[in-house]
Design a protein around this motif. Structure first.
Motif, short mmCIF file in Angstrom:
data_model
loop_
_atom_site.label_atom_id
_atom_site.label_comp_id
_atom_site.label_asym_id
_atom_site.label_seq_id
_atom_site.Cartn_x
_atom_site.Cartn_y
_atom_site.Cartn_z
N LYS A 112 -4.68 5.21 -2.58
CA LYS A 112 -3.91 4.05 -2.19
C LYS A 112 -3.86 3.07 -3.36
O LYS A 112 -4.78 3.02 -4.16
N GLU B 18 -6.40 -4.74 -0.14
CA GLU B 18 -5.14 -4.07 -0.49
C GLU B 18 -3.92 -4.81 0.03
O GLU B 18 -2.79 -4.55 -0.39
N ASN C 228 -6.64 10.52 -0.23
CA ASN C 228 -6.91 9.13 0.16
C ASN C 228 -6.66 8.17 -1.01
O ASN C 228 -7.44 7.25 -1.25
N CYS D 193 0.81 -1.20 0.00
CA CYS D 193 0.00 0.00 0.00
C CYS D 193 0.85 1.25 0.00
O CYS D 193 1.76 1.39 0.79
N ILE E 252 4.06 8.05 -4.99
CA ILE E 252 3.95 6.73 -4.37
C ILE E 252 4.95 5.78 -5.02
O ILE E 252 5.04 5.71 -6.25
N GLY F 187 0.62 5.30 0.65
CA GLY F 187 -0.27 6.18 1.38
C GLY F 187 -0.71 7.35 0.57
O GLY F 187 -0.09 7.77 -0.39
#
Length: 543
Positions: free
Chosen positions: A527, A80, A525, A23, A291, A25
């Protein structure tokens, strides 16, 4: 998913070691992580034009695969952290991995209001497996009893229904396999097992342009080919993953650098894979909105064993020599700026069943042996390698570097052949037009070694674009599928992987892939799961 993802693919027996890496964030470099949210706001998502109309059983590449995953839900899914969960199914019970009883959750509907029933699954699977319908993903139904009758190797089908599927009532059906398959429940996650409404059978061509699913999002308007595909949240969706937003707009790009420029300027909201050329810069450009994490995907180059001399036994040494000519570690660190890891086999490190160094010496850089093996194998057919890849993905840097290594360290002329679009490259591959090497990448359909080996290297498997066939490998995979435990199955598949690479090498493992993603200031949010896919339903659109 095939060719890129494709995209994908545990409770109980499978426990994937992804909790530390699966995952990425959310957050924003502006520090505004808790901005007011518009629950009906839509956002844009990077994609490429799908190869085919949107039919789950005929979609096995990333462009269409992401849209199928957006519109449809099958019996099971993965969270996830790659833990198996029930989706449309209430339960799937078996005592022998051969006979399964499926009970559906009540109240589920398709986007046109039609109730989802057991027949929605059984009829769809019967249609998809029928040889007359020539579906790319038909081989996924091969374990089910009666497949040979509905999809014979030659001639017309002897039956139009799989013997192993029986409807008990509107919310229950049974599945009988020809033999036990230890990972069958996990395989049911794949797109081909999606249900279909009755409207599909009335006009399959029209359905492909305006698909009707049972998932959290439904199609919004018309498909604007080569531009975008819009979806909106489905108000009557009964799944647990209800959208926190109003919909997803899939924007199609021919060039990933153009998409990246849009991302940085907030004209594109989410990009699941930034260009390799930006790997060393994207964290500076995006800050907290960048990410980086490993996922269940690989990049290989494969060979058309059906073409000319490539299928001759002595060419095994040539392929192994070419593999040893490639300095994966240096390419990963320099040309790819750490966006991929050097591969030591087919199965990525984060996937259940991975075994270190299944490739043996053949994935280790050794220019001296490379030239020896190529010479002993009689040289490269035509005295030149042509490496085909799609130019609308992040492939140019590694393809150029690989060809350069083959020239310098293998003494073989190598040129790249970039196709303008992923769609064109995949069409050439699936229609068996390849004359030399081609990019073959894979994103797990479910997170287990079985998916990386069986789906691509079993004789006549749907994604076996090399047309590789080895009786001993097939028998090992059969034993693995019949194993009583996942652990035993994993060991046998690892043995098959080693045999494929060390005795045949129909494809050359290059890299284990990373998700290098980013998102705009308009969303939060965000992910990603182990399939390199954003968890669309969790994304929040700021007011």
């Amino acid at each position: 998913m095939r060719g890129a993802k494709s995209a994908t693919w545990v409770a109980g027996a499978i426990a994937v070691a992804l909790t530390a890496t699966a995952c990425g964030g959310g957050g924003s470099d502006s520090g505004d992580d808790n901005a007011a949210v518009n629950p009906d706001g839509t956002y844009t998502y990077y994609n490429v034009e799908p190869q085919n109309p949107i039919i789950p059983s005929n979609t096995n590449e990333v462009g269409g695969g992401y849209i199928v995953k957006n519109l449809f839900r099958s019996l099971v899914g993965f969270d996830e952290k790659s833990k198996l969960r029930m989706e449309a199914a209430q339960s799937i019970e078996t005592s022998d991995n051969q006979h399964f009883t499926v009970k559906l959750k009540p109240g589920w509907k398709f986007h046109n209001g039609e109730p989802q029933t057991a027949a929605s699954f059984v009829d769809a699977w019967n249609w998809a497996s029928n040889g007359k319908n020539a579906q790319l993903n038909a081989s996924w139904f091969e374990p089910i009893k009666g497949y040979a009758d509905v999809h014979p190797e030659k001639g017309d089908p002897k039956a139009d229904k799989l013997e192993g599927l029986k409807v008990v009532n509107d919310l229950e059906f049974t599945i009988e396999l020809t033999k036990p398959v230890s990972t069958f429940k996990e395989q049911l996650f794949y797109d081909a097992f999606s249900p279909l409404p009755k409207a599909f059978y009335k006009d399959t061509k029209a359905f492909g342009e305006h698909p009707i699913g049972n998932g959290p999002y439904q199609m919004d308007g018309d498909w604007q080919h080569k531009v975008e595909f819009k979806t909106k949240k489905f108000a009557d969706y009964k799944g647990d993953d209800k959208p926190k937003n109003g919909g997803v707009i899939f924007k199609f790009y021919n060039k990933d650098d153009a998409a990246y420029n849009d991302l940085v300027s907030d004209k594109l909201d989410i990009m699941y894979q930034v260009p390799n050329s930006m790997a060393g810069q994207f964290k500076n450009d995006l800050g907290k909105r960048a990410i980086s994490q490993m996922f269940g995907g690989n990049t290989n180059i494969s060979f058309p064993l059906y073409e000319g001399d490539w299928g001759k036994p002595e060419k095994v040494k040539v392929r192994q020599g070419l593999s040893m000519a490639i300095d994966r570690e240096t390419i990963a660190k320099t040309a790819l700026k750490g966006s991929k890891d050097a591969a030591d086999g087919i199965t990525p490190k984060v996937v259940e069943g991975y075994q270190a160094n299944s490739c043996g010496e053949f994935c280790k850089f050794n220019p001296t042996k490379a030239k020896e093996f190529i010479k002993e194998g009689g040289g490269v057919p035509g005295n030149k390698i042509t490496l085909t890849y799609n130019a609308d993905g992040a492939n140019k840097e590694w393809a150029d570097a690989v060809c350069n290594d083959i020239r310098q360290n293998g003494g073989v002329e190598c040129v790249t052949d970039p196709k303008p679009t992923f769609q064109q490259a995949r069409t050439d591959i699936t229609e068996r037009h390849m004359k030399s090497a081609f990019r073959m990448a894979w994103v797990q359909d479910f997170p287990n070694i079985q998916n990386f080996i069986s789906a691509q290297y079993r004789t006549k498997a749907g994604a076996n674009d090399m047309e590789f066939s080895n009786k001993d490998v097939d028998e090992l995979m059969d034993k693995a599928d019949a194993a009583k435990t996942i652990e035993e199955s994993n060991k046998l598949y690892a043995e098959a992987e080693k045999k494929i690479l060390q005795e045949s090498m129909p494809s050359i493992p290059l890299f284990f892939d990373h998700t290098l993603a980013g998102y705009s200031k308009k969303v939060q949010n965000v992910k990603f799961d182990s399939f390199r896919q954003a968890i669309w339903t969790d994304v929040e659109v700021k007011k």
